[in-house]
Design a protein around this motif. Structure first.
Motif, PDB file in Angstrom:
ATOM      1  N   PRO A 170      25.676   4.476 -20.443  1.00 22.75           N
ATOM      2  CA  PRO A 170      25.412   5.840 -20.932  1.00 22.75           C
ATOM      3  C   PRO A 170      25.046   5.963 -22.405  1.00 22.75           C
ATOM      4  O   PRO A 170      24.493   6.992 -22.806  1.00 22.75           O
ATOM      5  CB  PRO A 170      26.723   6.581 -20.630  1.00 22.75           C
ATOM      6  N   LEU A 171      25.320   4.950 -23.224  1.00 22.78           N
ATOM      7  CA  LEU A 171      24.904   4.973 -24.621  1.00 22.78           C
ATOM      8  C   LEU A 171      23.881   3.872 -24.860  1.00 22.78           C
ATOM      9  O   LEU A 171      23.911   2.836 -24.195  1.00 22.78           O
ATOM     10  CB  LEU A 171      26.108   4.760 -25.555  1.00 22.78           C
ATOM     11  N   PRO A 172      22.966   4.062 -25.803  1.00 23.73           N
ATOM     12  CA  PRO A 172      22.013   2.987 -26.122  1.00 23.73           C
ATOM     13  C   PRO A 172      22.756   1.731 -26.551  1.00 23.73           C
ATOM     14  O   PRO A 172      23.741   1.796 -27.314  1.00 23.73           O
ATOM     15  CB  PRO A 172      21.200   3.569 -27.278  1.00 23.73           C
ATOM     16  N   LEU A 173      22.310   0.585 -26.079  1.00 29.51           N
ATOM     17  CA  LEU A 173      23.026  -0.646 -26.375  1.00 29.51           C
ATOM     18  C   LEU A 173      22.912  -1.062 -27.844  1.00 29.51           C
ATOM     19  O   LEU A 173      23.709  -1.880 -28.320  1.00 29.51           O
ATOM     20  CB  LEU A 173      22.513  -1.785 -25.481  1.00 29.51           C
ATOM     21  N   ASN A 174      21.962  -0.499 -28.577  1.00 36.55           N
ATOM     22  CA  ASN A 174      21.848  -0.837 -30.000  1.00 36.55           C
ATOM     23  C   ASN A 174      22.677   0.097 -30.878  1.00 36.55           C
ATOM     24  O   ASN A 174      22.629   0.013 -32.108  1.00 36.55           O
ATOM     25  CB  ASN A 174      20.384  -0.824 -30.453  1.00 36.55           C
ATOM     26  N   SER A 175      23.428   0.998 -30.257  1.00 36.48           N
ATOM     27  CA  SER A 175      24.321   1.867 -31.026  1.00 36.48           C
ATOM     28  C   SER A 175      25.686   1.200 -31.175  1.00 36.48           C
ATOM     29  O   SER A 175      26.000   0.222 -30.490  1.00 36.48           O
ATOM     30  CB  SER A 175      24.481   3.230 -30.328  1.00 36.48           C
ATOM     31  N   VAL A 176      26.491   1.720 -32.093  1.00 34.40           N
ATOM     32  CA  VAL A 176      27.833   1.178 -32.317  1.00 34.40           C
ATOM     33  C   VAL A 176      28.809   1.976 -31.459  1.00 34.40           C
ATOM     34  O   VAL A 176      28.939   3.198 -31.614  1.00 34.40           O
ATOM     35  CB  VAL A 176      28.231   1.270 -33.809  1.00 34.40           C
ATOM     36  N   TYR A 177      29.478   1.291 -30.561  1.00 36.45           N
ATOM     37  CA  TYR A 177      30.424   1.960 -29.674  1.00 36.45           C
ATOM     38  C   TYR A 177      31.513   0.979 -29.255  1.00 36.45           C
ATOM     39  O   TYR A 177      31.388  -0.240 -29.418  1.00 36.45           O
ATOM     40  CB  TYR A 177      29.722   2.512 -28.427  1.00 36.45           C
ATOM     41  N   SER A 178      32.578   1.508 -28.705  1.00 31.90           N
ATOM     42  CA  SER A 178      33.653   0.681 -28.153  1.00 31.90           C
ATOM     43  C   SER A 178      34.302   1.433 -27.002  1.00 31.90           C
ATOM     44  O   SER A 178      34.355   2.669 -26.991  1.00 31.90           O
ATOM     45  CB  SER A 178      34.694   0.345 -29.220  1.00 31.90           C
ATOM     46  N   TRP A 308      27.031  -2.280 -15.602  1.00 33.23           N
ATOM     47  CA  TRP A 308      25.745  -1.734 -16.046  1.00 33.23           C
ATOM     48  C   TRP A 308      25.403  -2.214 -17.449  1.00 33.23           C
ATOM     49  O   TRP A 308      24.242  -2.515 -17.732  1.00 33.23           O
ATOM     50  CB  TRP A 308      25.799  -0.210 -16.038  1.00 33.23           C
ATOM     51  N   GLU A 309      26.399  -2.295 -18.303  1.00 29.35           N
ATOM     52  CA  GLU A 309      26.172  -2.768 -19.667  1.00 29.35           C
ATOM     53  C   GLU A 309      25.651  -4.203 -19.659  1.00 29.35           C
ATOM     54  O   GLU A 309      24.664  -4.534 -20.334  1.00 29.35           O
ATOM     55  CB  GLU A 309      27.468  -2.668 -20.467  1.00 29.35           C
ATOM     56  N   ARG A 310      26.301  -5.061 -18.890  1.00 29.51           N
ATOM     57  CA  ARG A 310      25.882  -6.469 -18.823  1.00 29.51           C
ATOM     58  C   ARG A 310      24.487  -6.603 -18.221  1.00 29.51           C
ATOM     59  O   ARG A 310      23.658  -7.371 -18.714  1.00 29.51           O
ATOM     60  CB  ARG A 310      26.878  -7.276 -17.999  1.00 29.51           C
ATOM     61  N   SER A 311      24.230  -5.858 -17.134  1.00 30.82           N
ATOM     62  CA  SER A 311      22.927  -5.950 -16.469  1.00 30.82           C
ATOM     63  C   SER A 311      21.798  -5.464 -17.372  1.00 30.82           C
ATOM     64  O   SER A 311      20.729  -6.091 -17.441  1.00 30.82           O
ATOM     65  CB  SER A 311      22.943  -5.130 -15.174  1.00 30.82           C
ATOM     66  N   GLU A 312      22.036  -4.359 -18.069  1.00 28.86           N
ATOM     67  CA  GLU A 312      21.001  -3.830 -18.951  1.00 28.86           C
ATOM     68  C   GLU A 312      20.749  -4.770 -20.124  1.00 28.86           C
ATOM     69  O   GLU A 312      19.598  -5.010 -20.520  1.00 28.86           O
ATOM     70  CB  GLU A 312      21.392  -2.445 -19.461  1.00 28.86           C
ATOM     71  N   ARG A 313      21.826  -5.328 -20.671  1.00 28.87           N
ATOM     72  CA  ARG A 313      21.658  -6.252 -21.798  1.00 28.87           C
ATOM     73  C   ARG A 313      20.890  -7.509 -21.358  1.00 28.87           C
ATOM     74  O   ARG A 313      20.023  -8.014 -22.085  1.00 28.87           O
ATOM     75  CB  ARG A 313      23.033  -6.631 -22.363  1.00 28.87           C
ATOM     76  N   LYS A 314      21.200  -7.993 -20.185  1.00 24.52           N
ATOM     77  CA  LYS A 314      20.500  -9.168 -19.659  1.00 24.52           C
ATOM     78  C   LYS A 314      19.020  -8.877 -19.435  1.00 24.52           C
ATOM     79  O   LYS A 314      18.148  -9.697 -19.762  1.00 24.52           O
ATOM     80  CB  LYS A 314      21.148  -9.617 -18.351  1.00 24.52           C
ATOM     81  N   ALA A 315      18.725  -7.682 -18.889  1.00 22.81           N
ATOM     82  CA  ALA A 315      17.325  -7.315 -18.650  1.00 22.81           C
ATOM     83  C   ALA A 315      16.559  -7.211 -19.967  1.00 22.81           C
ATOM     84  O   ALA A 315      15.398  -7.641 -20.061  1.00 22.81           O
ATOM     85  CB  ALA A 315      17.266  -5.989 -17.895  1.00 22.81           C
ATOM     86  N   LEU A 316      17.197  -6.661 -21.000  1.00 17.83           N
ATOM     87  CA  LEU A 316      16.560  -6.548 -22.292  1.00 17.83           C
ATOM     88  C   LEU A 316      16.296  -7.917 -22.904  1.00 17.83           C
ATOM     89  O   LEU A 316      15.240  -8.180 -23.492  1.00 17.83           O
ATOM     90  CB  LEU A 316      17.425  -5.719 -23.248  1.00 17.83           C
ATOM     91  N   GLN A 317      17.246  -8.819 -22.750  1.00 17.67           N
ATOM     92  CA  GLN A 317      17.074 -10.181 -23.260  1.00 17.67           C
ATOM     93  C   GLN A 317      15.949 -10.901 -22.551  1.00 17.67           C
ATOM     94  O   GLN A 317      15.160 -11.622 -23.164  1.00 17.67           O
ATOM     95  CB  GLN A 317      18.380 -10.941 -23.122  1.00 17.67           C
ATOM     96  N   ASN A 318      15.850 -10.687 -21.229  1.00 18.80           N
ATOM     97  CA  ASN A 318      14.785 -11.328 -20.445  1.00 18.80           C
ATOM     98  C   ASN A 318      13.420 -10.815 -20.856  1.00 18.80           C
ATOM     99  O   ASN A 318      12.412 -11.544 -20.749  1.00 18.80           O
ATOM    100  CB  ASN A 318      15.011 -11.107 -18.964  1.00 18.80           C
ATOM    101  N   ARG A 319      13.354  -9.558 -21.334  1.00 16.78           N
ATOM    102  CA  ARG A 319      12.082  -8.991 -21.787  1.00 16.78           C
ATOM    103  C   ARG A 319      11.825  -9.301 -23.254  1.00 16.78           C
ATOM    104  O   ARG A 319      10.811  -8.874 -23.812  1.00 16.78           O
ATOM    105  CB  ARG A 319      12.084  -7.476 -21.582  1.00 16.78           C
ATOM    106  N   GLY A 320      12.785  -9.975 -23.891  1.00 15.60           N
ATOM    107  CA  GLY A 320      12.616 -10.328 -25.306  1.00 15.60           C
ATOM    108  C   GLY A 320      12.935  -9.196 -26.237  1.00 15.60           C
ATOM    109  O   GLY A 320      12.553  -9.203 -27.407  1.00 15.60           O
ATOM    110  N   GLY A 321      13.651  -8.170 -25.712  1.00 19.32           N
ATOM    111  CA  GLY A 321      13.993  -7.016 -26.526  1.00 19.32           C
ATOM    112  C   GLY A 321      15.304  -7.209 -27.244  1.00 19.32           C
ATOM    113  O   GLY A 321      15.983  -8.237 -27.143  1.00 19.32           O
ATOM    114  N   GLY A 322      15.697  -6.194 -27.973  1.00 20.39           N
ATOM    115  CA  GLY A 322      16.967  -6.225 -28.688  1.00 20.39           C
ATOM    116  C   GLY A 322      18.057  -5.620 -27.853  1.00 20.39           C
ATOM    117  O   GLY A 322      18.139  -5.832 -26.646  1.00 20.39           O
ATOM    118  N   GLY A 323      18.876  -4.808 -28.481  1.00 23.10           N
ATOM    119  CA  GLY A 323      20.003  -4.255 -27.798  1.00 23.10           C
ATOM    120  C   GLY A 323      19.785  -2.870 -27.258  1.00 23.10           C
ATOM    121  O   GLY A 323      20.699  -2.248 -26.763  1.00 23.10           O
ATOM    122  N   GLY A 324      18.646  -2.287 -27.356  1.00 22.59           N
ATOM    123  CA  GLY A 324      18.473  -0.944 -26.818  1.00 22.59           C
ATOM    124  C   GLY A 324      17.128  -0.387 -27.064  1.00 22.59           C
ATOM    125  O   GLY A 324      16.821   0.685 -26.650  1.00 22.59           O
TER     126      GLY A 324
END
Length: 324
Positions: A170-178, A308-324
């Protein structure tokens, strides 16, 4: 010559189930005059209610349709044969079972016959959206059922596909959250109660995104959740986003959203009258509720969020993107 599903779901490649379902929906749509989206919506509602039904389900091990009709309703309450497959005798005993496959039998174990039967019951008032709504109410005796089928129809019609299972954090992965699991924690404001969700702490104004494909069901103020928005997905789950600082003003109740769509921003609203802010640190309260027919029950969303967090981060890494 009867219709039979050419696709077999079990043991086939990914996407085989959607292909078989679409084949079924197209057939039932063709013989009823409904759109495949409306047929799919009825079947999806039936799927979502499967947890409430008796274990006895005439679906077979690898059924395509989720539609269910109880034996006494199918064959007629006074029919001595609850598994009667004769359309004539079923009609004689007041049963609703119908032959949708064209093989001359009204078989409760047949995906096509079963779904055709349920869909036809929703059409007894005639064509048109209003008449279908009346038909749905008469069949299910539930305004919730009418709303759900209409919502699912809107989703299938908007996106034109059965594959609406994608989710994001629900939050962009490049934002600071916990966040951590806060399910069941004690809450005292407004009376003793438990925490029905996961708190995701982040800075004021961090974008909040829809986690799913869904229909905006609720938007506005709640004395507990502050500015909050509720979204219903295709699996009949209600996603609840609370304590927002504000909404995307272009989003209205009844709108369709997709995963990643910004719907509002992190805040600290709630625990008081409309506009109350600052009674706790900024965070997103995220809850998920399952429709149980008459009521909805919350369950712990933390495992889904983590997945969802892990899957989205993995997909971004596979596309060569950053965290969000």
């Amino acid at each position: 010559m009867g219709f039979a599903l050419a696709s077999q779901v079990h043991g086939q490649e990914p996407g085989a189930e959607d292909k078989a379902r679409r084949e079924l929906y197209d057939h039932v749509a063709a013989i009823t005059g409904m759109t495949w989206q409306k047929v799919a919506a009825v079947d999806q509602y039936e799927r979502s209610m499967s947890r409430l039904r008796p274990k006895e389900r005439p679906l077979g091990e690898h059924a395509v349709s989720g539609a269910y009709v109880a034996p006494e309703r199918w064959a007629g309450a006074l029919n001595p044969d609850p598994e009667d497959r004769s359309p004539l005798s079923i009609a004689l005993f007041g049963g609703i079972g119908r032959d949708g496959s064209g093989d001359g039998k009204a078989d409760r174990n047949n995906d096509v016959d079963r779904l055709y039967t349920v869909v036809r019951q929703t059409m007894l008032q005639g064509p048109g959206a209003d008449n279908m709504a009346i038909g749905l109410w008469e069949y299910y005796q539930s305004s919730r059922a009418v709303q759900r089928v209409q919502q699912f129809d809107k989703l299938y019609s908007s996106f034109g596909t059965l594959n609406l299972s994608k989710h994001v954090f629900p939050l962009p992965l490049n934002s600071v959250y916990s966040y951590r699991s806060t399910w069941g924690n004690r809450r005292g404001w407004g009376g003793v109660r438990i925490h029905e969700g996961t708190d995701i702490f982040a800075g004021q104004g961090v974008p909040v995104r829809s986690t799913c494909y869904g229909v905006v069901e609720v938007k506005g103020w709640n004395k507990f959740g502050g500015w909050r928005i509720g979204i219903r997905d295709i699996d009949n789950l209600y996603h609840y986003y609370a304590h927002l600082s504000g909404f995307d003003k272009s989003i209205r109740t009844g709108d369709v959203v997709e995963p990643g769509r910004v719907i509002g921003w992190v805040g600290s609203s709630g625990y008081g009258r409309p506009g109350t802010q600052g009674k706790f640190p900024p965070h997103l309260h995220y809850g998920v509720y399952r429709d149980r027919g008459l009521v909805e029950w919350a369950f712990d969303p933390y495992p889904m969020l983590h997945s969802w967090e892990r899957s989205e981060r993995k997909a971004l890494q596979n596309r060569g993107g950053g965290g969000g």
